[in-house]
Scaffold this motif. Structure first.
Motif, mmCIF file in Angstrom:
data_model
loop_
_atom_site.group_PDB
_atom_site.id
_atom_site.type_symbol
_atom_site.label_atom_id
_atom_site.label_comp_id
_atom_site.label_asym_id
_atom_site.label_seq_id
_atom_site.Cartn_x
_atom_site.Cartn_y
_atom_site.Cartn_z
ATOM 1 N N TYR A 65 27.157 37.370 37.349
ATOM 2 C CA TYR A 65 27.653 38.638 37.867
ATOM 3 C C TYR A 65 27.593 38.577 39.388
ATOM 4 C CZ TYR A 65 26.974 40.713 33.209
ATOM 5 O OH TYR A 65 27.039 41.005 31.877
ATOM 6 N N VAL A 66 28.691 38.923 40.034
ATOM 7 C CA VAL A 66 28.724 38.988 41.495
ATOM 8 C C VAL A 66 28.644 40.458 41.888
ATOM 9 C CG1 VAL A 66 30.098 38.565 43.563
ATOM 10 C CG2 VAL A 66 30.011 36.851 41.744
ATOM 11 N N SER A 102 24.479 37.232 43.674
ATOM 12 C CA SER A 102 24.873 36.969 42.294
ATOM 13 C C SER A 102 23.643 36.932 41.391
ATOM 14 C CB SER A 102 25.632 35.642 42.204
ATOM 15 O OG SER A 102 24.793 34.569 42.610
#
Length: 247
Positions: free
Chosen positions: A154-155, A161
């Motif tokens: 997930y950024v 991240s």
């Protein structure tokens, strides 16, 4: 009725927002690029079935990361912004559709945060797609390979991240308690455990809870990247970016 307000971003980083009816049976990110009948982009895997994938018809090429699964097809978007209940919907009249025929792919629109959000016409898709188009995932021989995109991180707000396996949950901001202390901006309680919270945006919409702490965030994106060790810390490299990994 409830709608998913979604964002579509093209390769020039230009974005538009649309709404999709909350009648989905699931969400997937396993996209298989393949030419199939009609205007479909390929297939999306969900629970051992393949759903034909489509998105907003446009001359632009959108970056598709998340697919909302309906009973007969999958709709691709870049990000899901929010699931919202909308009470007032404006419909297009016959005269408007005659003047602007490209609006026929939408069933109407509503106002949200001083912005007009068009509603994609799901019923029109159901009327046009062939019957029995959803198929069970075929058994592949070992030597055959599919081009499947599987995000592994997930950024968060393009700043940091988190690896997919380190995410505990993503919740709304209602439980956030502001309390400035050292590097943290507050805390949140989740399932009888307290997590320190750090802001990554001044206009947060979500709290991303990882194993050690939480982030008060606005934009969450799914990405696939390579993981490297750099100066005693891990970094994620994807596209032309390098971001630190929160461990």
């Amino acid at each position: 009725m409830k709608y998913y307000i979604c964002e579509l971003v093209d390769n020039n980083n230009e974005s538009i927002k649309i709404a999709l009816e909350d009648k989905i049976i699931g969400v997937s990110s396993e996209f298989i690029k393949k030419n199939i009948e009609g205007n479909f982009l390929g297939y999306v895997k969900f629970k051992d079935h393949l759903y034909p994938a489509l998105t907003l018809p446009d001359k632009k090429e959108f970056i598709l990361k998340i697919f909302l699964i309906y009973k007969s097809f999958a709709f691709g978007v870049t990000n899901i912004i929010k699931n919202e209940k909308i009470d007032k919907i404006e419909k297009f009249n016959k005269e408007t559709l005659e003047l602007f025929p490209h609006l026929k792919i939408f069933s109407g629109y509503f106002e949200y945060n001083n912005e007009e959000i068009f509603i994609f016409n799901i019923d029109k898709v159901y009327d046009e797609i062939p019957e029995n188009i959803v198929v069970k995932t075929p058994i592949k021989k070992k030597e055959e390979k599919e081009h499947v995109i599987k995000p592994n991180a997930y950024v968060i707000d393009n700043k940091i991240s988190i690896l997919k396996n380190n995410i505990i949950s993503i919740i709304d901001t209602s439980g956030f308690c502001p309390f400035k202390s050292d590097e943290y901006d507050g805390f949140v309680e989740y399932k009888n455990k307290i997590y320190n919270v750090k802001k990554t945006s001044d206009n947060p919409k979500w709290i991303v809870i990882s194993k050690k702490m939480a982030l008060l965030s606005e934009k969450i994106e799914f990405e696939y990247g390579e993981i490297f060790d750099s100066e005693d810390k891990k970094v994620l490299k994807f596209k032309d970016k390098t971001l630190p990994i929160l461990e």
